[in-house]
Design a protein around this motif. Sequence first.
Motif, PDB file in Angstrom:
ATOM      1  N   THR A 126       0.428  -1.355  -0.010  1.00 25.96           N
ATOM      2  CA  THR A 126      -0.247  -0.045  -0.272  1.00 25.96           C
ATOM      3  C   THR A 126       0.832   1.392   0.346  1.00 25.96           C
ATOM      4  OG1 THR A 126      -1.131  -1.158   1.924  1.00 25.96           O
ATOM      5  CG2 THR A 126      -2.256   0.601   0.937  1.00 25.96           C
ATOM      6  N   SER A 127       2.216   0.892   1.144  1.00 29.44           N
ATOM      7  CA  SER A 127       2.260   2.008   0.851  1.00 29.44           C
ATOM      8  C   SER A 127       3.425   2.438  -0.853  1.00 29.44           C
ATOM      9  CB  SER A 127       3.810   2.624   1.770  1.00 29.44           C
ATOM     10  OG  SER A 127       4.792   1.331   1.482  1.00 29.44           O
ATOM     11  N   ILE A 128       3.973   1.572  -1.135  1.00 33.05           N
ATOM     12  CA  ILE A 128       4.836   1.840  -2.340  1.00 33.05           C
ATOM     13  C   ILE A 128       3.389   2.106  -3.564  1.00 33.05           C
ATOM     14  CG2 ILE A 128       5.668   0.091  -4.356  1.00 33.05           C
ATOM     15  CD1 ILE A 128       7.661   0.890  -2.685  1.00 33.05           C
ATOM     16  N   THR A 129       2.194   1.917  -3.112  1.00 33.01           N
ATOM     17  CA  THR A 129       1.271   2.348  -4.553  1.00 33.01           C
ATOM     18  C   THR A 129       1.070   3.974  -4.281  1.00 33.01           C
ATOM     19  OG1 THR A 129       0.145   0.138  -4.540  1.00 33.01           O
ATOM     20  CG2 THR A 129      -1.442   1.740  -5.712  1.00 33.01           C
ATOM     21  N   LEU A 146       1.276   9.235  -5.621  1.00 35.49           N
ATOM     22  CA  LEU A 146       1.686  10.599  -5.583  1.00 35.49           C
ATOM     23  C   LEU A 146       2.820  11.080  -6.816  1.00 35.49           C
ATOM     24  CD1 LEU A 146       1.395  12.615  -3.255  1.00 35.49           C
ATOM     25  CD2 LEU A 146       3.801  11.737  -1.758  1.00 35.49           C
ATOM     26  N   LEU A 147       3.315  10.719  -6.776  1.00 38.48           N
ATOM     27  CA  LEU A 147       4.283  10.831  -8.127  1.00 38.48           C
ATOM     28  C   LEU A 147       3.672  11.295  -8.875  1.00 38.48           C
ATOM     29  CD1 LEU A 147       7.771  10.897  -9.486  1.00 38.48           C
ATOM     30  CD2 LEU A 147       7.227   8.651  -9.414  1.00 38.48           C
ATOM     31  N   TRP A 148       3.110  10.492  -9.600  1.00 37.84           N
ATOM     32  CA  TRP A 148       1.998  10.974 -10.602  1.00 37.84           C
ATOM     33  C   TRP A 148       1.648  11.779 -10.393  1.00 37.84           C
ATOM     34  CZ3 TRP A 148      -3.181  11.359 -11.767  1.00 37.84           C
ATOM     35  CH2 TRP A 148      -3.300  11.544 -13.183  1.00 37.84           C
ATOM     36  N   LEU A 149       0.907  12.498  -9.630  1.00 35.74           N
ATOM     37  CA  LEU A 149       0.094  13.646  -9.426  1.00 35.74           C
ATOM     38  C   LEU A 149       0.674  15.069  -9.213  1.00 35.74           C
ATOM     39  CD1 LEU A 149      -2.305  12.271  -6.347  1.00 35.74           C
ATOM     40  CD2 LEU A 149      -2.865  12.948  -8.611  1.00 35.74           C
ATOM     41  N   ILE A 150       2.216  14.596  -8.469  1.00 32.53           N
ATOM     42  CA  ILE A 150       3.509  15.665  -8.392  1.00 32.53           C
ATOM     43  C   ILE A 150       3.385  15.957 -10.269  1.00 32.53           C
ATOM     44  CG2 ILE A 150       5.308  16.096  -7.949  1.00 32.53           C
ATOM     45  CD1 ILE A 150       5.266  14.721  -5.437  1.00 32.53           C
ATOM     46  N   LEU A 151       3.978  14.943 -10.853  1.00 29.59           N
ATOM     47  CA  LEU A 151       4.206  14.891 -12.828  1.00 29.59           C
ATOM     48  C   LEU A 151       3.070  15.159 -13.227  1.00 29.59           C
ATOM     49  CD1 LEU A 151       6.443  11.595 -12.666  1.00 29.59           C
ATOM     50  CD2 LEU A 151       6.667  14.046 -12.596  1.00 29.59           C
TER      51      LEU A 151
END
Length: 116
Positions: free
Chosen positions: A32-35, A40-45
């Motif tokens: 879950t933390s990896i997902t 989060l990375l996708w939203l930042i990008l």
Amino acid sequence: MLEATQPGSGTPQPPQRTAVPPPLPRDQSFLTSITFLKVLLWLILLGLFAELEFGLAYFVLSLFYWMYVGMRGPGEKKEGEKSAYSVFNPGCEAIEGTLTAEQLERELQLRPLQGR
């Protein structure tokens, strides 16, 4: 083979076995933390590309990537597993729960109830 004996007893006893603990279940919090980090990375990008006015292109390309990753290859099909498309199954057999044309025709025909 050596046998264990109890002190004060002349009869041999079988060796005691120690219990082996069952394997631990996979830790779901790690997955879950990896997902969460991926999202989060996708939203930042997405925010970055939106600021650069390429947000729509990033979103569409992301959708294509998710579709590609979500597909299974023919080698990943389990033995005996039926396809959702009946034309690919032996004898064009449909999977359970598929609405067929015959079933639809039967259900749409307005016939009076039997015995009335």
